[in-house]
Design a protein around this motif. Structure first.
Motif, PDB file in Angstrom:
ATOM      1  N   GLU A   4    -136.248  79.056 -26.140  1.00 12.95           N
ATOM      2  CA  GLU A   4    -134.982  79.613 -25.646  1.00 12.95           C
ATOM      3  C   GLU A   4    -133.741  78.909 -26.202  1.00 12.95           C
ATOM      4  N   SER A   5    -133.743  77.591 -26.134  1.00 10.22           N
ATOM      5  CA  SER A   5    -132.474  76.901 -26.389  1.00 10.22           C
ATOM      6  C   SER A   5    -132.546  75.658 -27.274  1.00 10.22           C
ATOM      7  N   ALA A   6    -133.741  75.215 -27.635  1.00  9.52           N
ATOM      8  CA  ALA A   6    -133.820  73.994 -28.471  1.00  9.52           C
ATOM      9  C   ALA A   6    -134.898  74.211 -29.528  1.00  9.52           C
ATOM     10  N   HIS A   7    -134.595  75.065 -30.494  1.00  7.97           N
ATOM     11  CA  HIS A   7    -135.599  75.462 -31.489  1.00  7.97           C
ATOM     12  C   HIS A   7    -136.089  74.299 -32.334  1.00  7.97           C
ATOM     13  N   ASP A   8    -135.273  73.251 -32.419  1.00 12.58           N
ATOM     14  CA  ASP A   8    -135.658  72.105 -33.257  1.00 12.58           C
ATOM     15  C   ASP A   8    -136.275  70.962 -32.446  1.00 12.58           C
ATOM     16  N   LEU A   9    -136.600  71.215 -31.188  1.00 13.97           N
ATOM     17  CA  LEU A   9    -137.190  70.184 -30.340  1.00 13.97           C
ATOM     18  C   LEU A   9    -138.598  69.860 -30.841  1.00 13.97           C
ATOM     19  N   ALA A  10    -138.819  68.576 -31.163  1.00 15.97           N
ATOM     20  CA  ALA A  10    -140.128  68.176 -31.702  1.00 15.97           C
ATOM     21  C   ALA A  10    -141.049  67.753 -30.570  1.00 15.97           C
ATOM     22  N   VAL A  11    -142.224  68.352 -30.516  1.00 17.64           N
ATOM     23  CA  VAL A  11    -143.220  67.998 -29.510  1.00 17.64           C
ATOM     24  C   VAL A  11    -144.609  68.158 -30.139  1.00 17.64           C
ATOM     25  N   ARG A  20    -147.985  60.510 -18.855  1.00 16.18           N
ATOM     26  CA  ARG A  20    -148.769  61.675 -18.459  1.00 16.18           C
ATOM     27  C   ARG A  20    -149.081  62.539 -19.680  1.00 16.18           C
ATOM     28  N   LEU A  21    -150.150  63.336 -19.554  1.00 20.78           N
ATOM     29  CA  LEU A  21    -150.361  64.420 -20.508  1.00 20.78           C
ATOM     30  C   LEU A  21    -149.494  65.578 -20.012  1.00 20.78           C
ATOM     31  N   MET A  22    -148.624  66.094 -20.873  1.00 20.54           N
ATOM     32  CA  MET A  22    -147.724  67.163 -20.420  1.00 20.54           C
ATOM     33  C   MET A  22    -148.495  68.421 -20.036  1.00 20.54           C
ATOM     34  N   CYS A  23    -149.627  68.643 -20.716  1.00 17.22           N
ATOM     35  CA  CYS A  23    -150.387  69.865 -20.450  1.00 17.22           C
ATOM     36  C   CYS A  23    -151.155  69.802 -19.135  1.00 17.22           C
ATOM     37  N   MET A  24    -151.266  68.615 -18.559  1.00 16.65           N
ATOM     38  CA  MET A  24    -152.027  68.469 -17.314  1.00 16.65           C
ATOM     39  C   MET A  24    -151.124  68.115 -16.137  1.00 16.65           C
ATOM     40  N   ALA A  81    -143.104  74.367 -19.890  1.00 11.02           N
ATOM     41  CA  ALA A  81    -141.636  74.337 -19.767  1.00 11.02           C
ATOM     42  C   ALA A  81    -141.001  73.864 -21.075  1.00 11.02           C
ATOM     43  N   VAL A  82    -141.619  72.861 -21.701  1.00 12.08           N
ATOM     44  CA  VAL A  82    -141.079  72.355 -22.973  1.00 12.08           C
ATOM     45  C   VAL A  82    -141.138  73.457 -24.041  1.00 12.08           C
ATOM     46  N   HIS A  83    -142.239  74.175 -24.097  1.00 12.51           N
ATOM     47  CA  HIS A  83    -142.361  75.280 -25.076  1.00 12.51           C
ATOM     48  C   HIS A  83    -141.332  76.373 -24.796  1.00 12.51           C
ATOM     49  N   TYR A  90    -131.708  70.658 -20.119  1.00 15.84           N
ATOM     50  CA  TYR A  90    -131.995  72.064 -20.425  1.00 15.84           C
ATOM     51  C   TYR A  90    -132.384  72.747 -19.126  1.00 15.84           C
ATOM     52  N   VAL A  91    -131.906  73.978 -18.962  1.00 16.10           N
ATOM     53  CA  VAL A  91    -132.264  74.749 -17.763  1.00 16.10           C
ATOM     54  C   VAL A  91    -133.179  75.885 -18.193  1.00 16.10           C
ATOM     55  N   THR A  92    -134.241  76.075 -17.444  1.00 19.26           N
ATOM     56  CA  THR A  92    -135.150  77.177 -17.767  1.00 19.26           C
ATOM     57  C   THR A  92    -135.803  77.702 -16.494  1.00 19.26           C
ATOM     58  N   GLU A  93    -136.346  78.909 -16.600  1.00 21.62           N
ATOM     59  CA  GLU A  93    -137.030  79.499 -15.455  1.00 21.62           C
ATOM     60  C   GLU A  93    -138.427  78.886 -15.339  1.00 21.62           C
ATOM     61  N   VAL A  94    -138.844  78.628 -14.116  1.00 22.67           N
ATOM     62  CA  VAL A  94    -140.209  78.130 -13.925  1.00 22.67           C
ATOM     63  C   VAL A  94    -140.942  79.068 -12.973  1.00 22.67           C
ATOM     64  N   SER A  95    -142.239  79.180 -13.185  1.00 26.57           N
ATOM     65  CA  SER A  95    -143.028  80.064 -12.322  1.00 26.57           C
ATOM     66  C   SER A  95    -144.319  79.372 -11.920  1.00 26.57           C
ATOM     67  N   GLU A  96    -145.031  79.988 -11.011  1.00 29.74           N
ATOM     68  CA  GLU A  96    -146.239  79.396 -10.464  1.00 29.74           C
ATOM     69  C   GLU A  96    -147.272  79.150 -11.569  1.00 29.74           C
ATOM     70  N   GLY A  97    -147.909  77.983 -11.517  1.00 26.54           N
ATOM     71  CA  GLY A  97    -148.971  77.679 -12.471  1.00 26.54           C
ATOM     72  C   GLY A  97    -148.499  76.984 -13.736  1.00 26.54           C
ATOM     73  N   MET A  98    -147.178  76.873 -13.912  1.00 27.50           N
ATOM     74  CA  MET A  98    -146.673  76.244 -15.146  1.00 27.50           C
ATOM     75  C   MET A  98    -146.920  74.740 -15.142  1.00 27.50           C
ATOM     76  N   VAL A  99    -147.158  74.212 -16.336  1.00 26.94           N
ATOM     77  CA  VAL A  99    -147.236  72.768 -16.515  1.00 26.94           C
ATOM     78  C   VAL A  99    -146.016  72.326 -17.337  1.00 26.94           C
ATOM     79  N   VAL A 100    -145.834  71.020 -17.450  1.00 29.25           N
ATOM     80  CA  VAL A 100    -144.638  70.506 -18.143  1.00 29.25           C
ATOM     81  C   VAL A 100    -144.596  71.001 -19.587  1.00 29.25           C
ATOM     82  N   LEU A 101    -145.758  71.038 -20.249  1.00 28.58           N
ATOM     83  CA  LEU A 101    -145.777  71.478 -21.650  1.00 28.58           C
ATOM     84  C   LEU A 101    -145.324  72.939 -21.767  1.00 28.58           C
TER      85      LEU A 101
END
Lengths: 266, 246
Positions: free
Chosen positions: B41-48, B69-73, B34-36, B21-32
């Motif tokens: 944007e493109s994977a409405h059924d993605l379970a997390v 890892r914790l995705m939020c950290m 990006a997953v949200h 999946y391709v998405t925009e990333v910006s300063e301060g973002m964590v992995v979670l």
């Protein structure tokens, strides 16, 4: 308990990690393997292990041997003819066993030498596993007995430092006090080995970790805290003391062979 | 705004595959984050699974670029974004769907550990007195947020699937907190040796390295428990002393 059906295991060496995870086990393999080879070679030499007041830590205490440091004289008559003799063979198994069964080294060489696992989240080569719950690794539980022996070695090595402070005056032949570079090397070796030994997990358990309440025993509580401080740097002292003990042997050996000249500081 | 590729595992217990999946990333973002964003944007059924977004609930555990890892950290600025960031579910537990795993085994394990059993109260009003230095040692273990990353990274569970024989680092920490508690009088050493399988741990310290709360799991919990088990079952001198002491 419910049967846990997880997804398949990764093949040996396969991982999604992007970092250089292989560096740490490779370094441990090379350094620990090199030390084992050098220590075995040095222990089997049986010569060039003392120089004046200096005695290699690989040969201390020298129970039987040809140097002036030998406690009970030369090689005993009962020693089997077919078995090569070296004073180090008689004693080196004790500190060697202490390191081999050390909790830190165990974790390190299980990874580097046995790939169990090679590194965290990296696929393993074997399916069967019983860890330290069965033979032969259950024998690692003997570690505390090697600790007791290692503790005996510290005052002996400290006494070697005392012996390394006395030099024969080449002019008069009299023995006089002095400090040479070798004295410093042997003293540093005792400090490093002591720092490693007093940070041993079994030592920490022995002095207070095995009980839940230390508030009623201030001396024991202090010992536990000091052991805890050394324990937090146990890995560091494990490596430093490994290098230092090998270097101390090398230093004495080089001096005894006439390759290095010992420098008199005092 | 930069664009980054995230390679996310999609599937369930029957199987799955990595999907980019391709998405925009910006300063301060964590992995979670990006997953949200990908979910929106493109994977409405993605379970997390997620909850606090503050590293305290232990819900968003996953494997980012192969590391538990914790995705939020996990900050995107700490990851190389010139290549796809891989996000996989924890490998030591059954998959439910996508990044969500079934961690219920852990709660079953917890019920098997003997509960806290305090000594009789010290005072007539039914209260106890504990010295600060006696309780300090177990305080570290109480930081655990039960994210189960230590269970995930432990090769005994992850690679050898010995869930029936070994309770894992999380519950060795839990047991240590009880066993070393100055008030507790319960005896768990026989369980530790047999049912809980402390001997299976071969001290790789992967659990310690992956703990987001920086609990010194191996050195301060597991090894002290191993030493107590040695006291009871493997040390002949201690056995002899116990005979004389009655």
């Amino acid at each position: 308990m419910a049967d846990v059906q997880v997804l398949g295991r990764r093949p040996f060496g396969v991982t999604a990690r992007r970092d250089a995870w292989w560096v740490e086990p490779l370094v441990v393999f090379v350094v620990l393997g090199s030390f084992a080879v050098y220590a075995t070679w040095a222990a089997l030499q049986g010569v060039h292990y003392s120089h004046g007041g200096y005695l290699s830590p690989f040969y201390s205490p020298e129970l039987f041997g040809d140097s002036p440091h030998a406690i009970f004289g030369p090689k005993p008559g009962w020693w089997p003819l077919w078995l090569p003799f070296s004073p180090a063979i008689l004693i080196l198994w004790a500190p060697g066993g202490f390191r081999f069964t050390c909790y830190y080294y165990r974790g390190a060489y299980y990874k580097a030498f046995w790939a169990d696992p090679l590194s965290c989240t990296v696929g393993e080569p074997r399916k069967r596993y019983c860890g330290e719950a069965g033979m032969p690794l259950i024998l690692q539980n003997v570690h505390r007995y090697f600790l007791y022996l290692a503790l005996l070695f510290l005052p002996i090595l400290a006494y070697d430092v005392w012996n390394a402070m006395w030099f024969a005056n080449p002019a008069t032949g009299a023995t006089e006090f002095g400090i040479g570079a070798g004295t410093v090397v042997l003293a540093a070796n005792v400090v490093c080995l002591g720092s490693y030994t007093f940070g041993c997990h079994s030592f920490r358990h022995l002095v207070g970790g095995g009980v839940d309440c230390l508030s009623g025993s201030p001396a024991r509580h202090t010992c536990y805290n000091v052991a805890g401080k050394f324990n937090r740097a146990h890995m560091r002292w494990a490596w430093i003391s490994l290098f230092m003990v090998a270097f101390a042997d090398l230093y004495v050996r080089m001096c005894a062979m006439g390759i290095w000249a010992d420098v008199r500081i005092l | 705004m930069a664009r980054a590729i995230f390679s996310i595992w999609r599937g369930d217990q029957s199987g799955g595959a990595m999907q980019d999946y391709v998405t925009e990333v910006s300063e301060g973002m964590v992995v979670l984050d990006a997953v949200h964003q990908i979910q929106a944007e493109s994977a409405h059924d993605l379970a997390v699974r997620w909850n606090c977004k503050a590293g305290k609930c232990g819900s968003c555990s996953a494997e980012v670029n192969g590391k538990p890892r914790l995705m939020c950290m996990t900050r995107l600025s700490d990851l190389p974004l010139d290549e796809p960031v891989t996000i996989e579910p924890m490998q030591a537990f059954p998959s439910i769907r996508d990044l969500v795993t079934d961690v219920s085994w852990n709660f079953e394990v917890k019920t098997k550990i003997k509960k806290f059993t305090p000594r009789p109260p010290d005072a007539a009003d039914g209260t106890w007195r504990i010295a600060q230095e006696d309780v300090e040692r177990v305080q570290e273990f109480r930081k655990c947020i039960e994210c189960f990353l230590c269970q995930d990274v432990c090769h005994v569970l992850r690679d050898h699937h010995l869930h029936d024989a070994f309770i894992g680092p999380r519950f060795l920490v839990y047991t240590a907190a009880l066993e070393m508690h100055p008030l507790d009088v319960e005896d768990r050493l026989a369980d530790l040796k047999e049912a809980h399988g402390v001997g299976y741990c071969n001290i790789t310290k992967c659990c310690t390295k992956s703990c987001p709360e920086h609990i010194t799991i191996t050195d301060n919990a597991i090894i002290p428990l191993k030493e107590r088990v040695v006291d009871r079952f493997y040390d002949p001198v201690r056995r002899l002393l116990r005979v004389f002491q009655g």
